[in-house]
Design an enzyme around this catalytic site. Structure first.
Site, mmCIF file in Angstrom:
data_model
loop_
_atom_site.group_PDB
_atom_site.id
_atom_site.type_symbol
_atom_site.label_atom_id
_atom_site.label_comp_id
_atom_site.label_asym_id
_atom_site.label_seq_id
_atom_site.Cartn_x
_atom_site.Cartn_y
_atom_site.Cartn_z
ATOM 1 N N HIS A 137 108.072 -9.184 109.698
ATOM 2 C CA HIS A 137 108.922 -8.722 111.042
ATOM 3 C C HIS A 137 109.907 -7.825 110.088
ATOM 4 C CE1 HIS A 137 110.779 -8.310 114.771
ATOM 5 N NE2 HIS A 137 111.569 -8.337 114.235
ATOM 6 N N SER A 140 111.956 -4.206 117.170
ATOM 7 C CA SER A 140 112.540 -5.589 117.411
ATOM 8 C C SER A 140 113.243 -5.627 118.689
ATOM 9 C CB SER A 140 113.268 -5.814 116.189
ATOM 10 O OG SER A 140 113.380 -7.314 116.277
ATOM 11 N N ASP A 191 103.978 -11.533 111.563
ATOM 12 C CA ASP A 191 105.250 -11.563 112.268
ATOM 13 C C ASP A 191 105.531 -12.815 113.296
ATOM 14 O OD1 ASP A 191 107.417 -11.394 114.115
ATOM 15 O OD2 ASP A 191 107.120 -9.256 114.329
#
Length: 333
Positions: A312, A176, A282
Site C-alpha cells: 500500500h 487510498s 496490499d
C-alpha cells in the site's frame, strides 16, 4: 474499542507482530475527540508558482473556502504557459490525497511530488484538494469539500484553469482514502451533472482505494507485513472517520454491503468510466476487487489494473512504480 489484536488472527501459522496502531501513526486521541498528531511525521513542500524558476511544473495554492480553511494546489506543466490561450487545452485531474482521512495535506511533500510528476507525465493540469480531516471533521465532511472544490473549479476565474484546462475532459482521482473520496464524491457528482456545467467529468480513477467492512476479508488476514497498513491501523482509521455510532458496513466504508444502492445506477446513467488500480501485496486488495465486481454487476464501465507484489502506498516511495502507474493512467485518459 474492541481489542484490535483479537480480530487479526491469520489462517497461517506465521506469528503476527501486534503493533499499537496509535503509536504506529503517532497520534493521541484527546478527551474532546480531537487528535494530537506528530507535526514532523509528514513534511510539507511549498508551492512553486514563479515561472522564472526552472521547475518543469509550476504550482500555486488558491483558497476556495476560507472559513473551512480548504484550498487547492494547482499543478501546471511549464510548457502550457507558452501555448496561446484556449489552444491545446490540457485534461483536468482533480486529485484527493491519501492519509487515512486523518493525516496529510495537499502540501505534503510526497503528494506534491506525485502530483507534479503526474502533471508532467500525463501533460495534464492537476488540482489537488485540501479537504477537512477526521476526527475533527468526520465523514461526509471530506466528500462535501470534494464537491465544493468541483463547484469552485467550474466557476473560478483562476487564470491557469481558465486559460489552460479542458473543462470538458475532467477526471476525479484519489489515492487510498483519497480514492474513497473520489468514489463517494463521484457518486454525488453523478447526480449533479447539470449543476456542474461547464465541468464535464469523464471518469473516476481510484488508486489503491481505501474500503473496509465489519468482517475481515482474506487479504486483510494474509497481508500482515504491509509497512503502511499494519494490523489494526485500518480499524482505527475507520473508527476515527465514520459518523459516530456507525459500523464498518456503513456505505462510506463498505459499498458492497449495500448492493441495492441507487447511487451506482447514476454512475451508469452518466456513462462515466472507472479505473481501479492496486496490487496484491496490499491488505485492501480483496476490498478493491469486491468493489470492481459490484460495479461490473451494476453495469458501470469499469477497468482494473492490479499488479503482483508491492504494498500500500508504494507509488509514493518508488519513482519507477509511479512511472508505470502514469502509463496506465495515460492510456485510460
Amino acid at each position: 474499542m474492541a481489542n484490535l489484536a483479537d480480530s487479526q488472527t491469520a489462517p497461517s501459522s506465521d506469528p503476527i507482530v501486534v503493533v499499537d496502531p496509535y503509536k504506529h501513526m503517532e497520534i493521541t486521541v484527546n478527551p474532546d475527540g480531537s487528535l494530537t498528531r506528530n507535526p514532523n511525521r509528514f513534511p510539507n513542500t511549498s508551492a512553486t508558482p514563479d515561472p522564472d524558476q526552472p521547475n518543469p511544473v509550476l504550482s500555486k495554492d488558491v483558497t476556495f473556502n476560507q472559513s473551512n480553511n480548504t484550498w487547492a494546489r494547482i499543478f501546471l506543466p511549464r510548457e502550457a504557459l507558452g501555448a496561446s490561450s484556449g489552444v491545446n487545452k490540457l485534461p483536468l485531474i482533480v486529485y484527493y490525497h491519501a492519509g487515512g482521512f486523518i493525516h496529510c495535506s495537499a502540501a505534503t511533500t510526497g503528494f506534491h511530488l506525485f502530483c507534479s510528476k503526474m502533471a508532467l507525465e500525463l501533460q495534464a493540469i492537476v488540482v489537488s484538494v485540501e479537504y477537512r480531516l477526521a476526527p475533527e471533521h468526520r465523514l461526509p465532511a471530506a466528500y462535501e469539500d470534494a464537491m465544493e472544490a468541483l463547484h469552485w473549479i467550474r466557476t473560478t476565474q483562476e487564470e491557469w484553469l481558465k486559460q489552460h484546462a479542458d473543462f470538458g475532459n475532467c477526471f476525479l482521482m484519489g489515492s487510498s482514502s483519497g480514492g474513497n473520496i473520489a468514489f463517494n464524491a463521484g457518486l454525488r457528482a453523478a447526480g449533479e451533472v447539470d449543476d456542474l456545467e461547464p465541468l464535464k467529468i469523464q471518469g473516476l480513477i481510484l488508486h489503491q482505494p481505501f474500503f473496509g467492512g465489519s468482517q475481515k476479508v482474506e487479504s486483510e488476514l494474509r497481508v500482515v507485513n504491509d509497512p503502511i497498513l499494519v494490523p489494526g491501523v485500518s480499524d482505527v482509521l475507520w473508527e476515527l472517520s465514520l459518523p459516530i455510532g456507525s459500523d464498518r458496513d456503513h456505505e462510506y466504508c463498505n459499498p458492497t454491503a449495500t448492493k441495492e444502492s441507487k447511487l451506482l445506477e447514476k454512475l451508469v446513467s452518466v456513462g462515466w468510466k472507472v479505473l481501479v488500480t492496486g496490487c496484491d501485496g496490499d491488505p485492501l486488495i480483496d476490498r478493491q476487487v469486491g468493489v470492481v465486481k459490484l460495479m461490473e454487476e451494476k453495469g458501470v464501465k469499469v477497468k482494473s489494473h492490479f499488479r503482483e507484489g508491492d504494498h500500500h502506498g508504494v507509488d509514493f516511495t518508488q519513482p519507477a512504480k509511479a512511472k508505470a502507474l502514469f502509463l496506465v493512467l495515460k492510456e485510460f485518459i
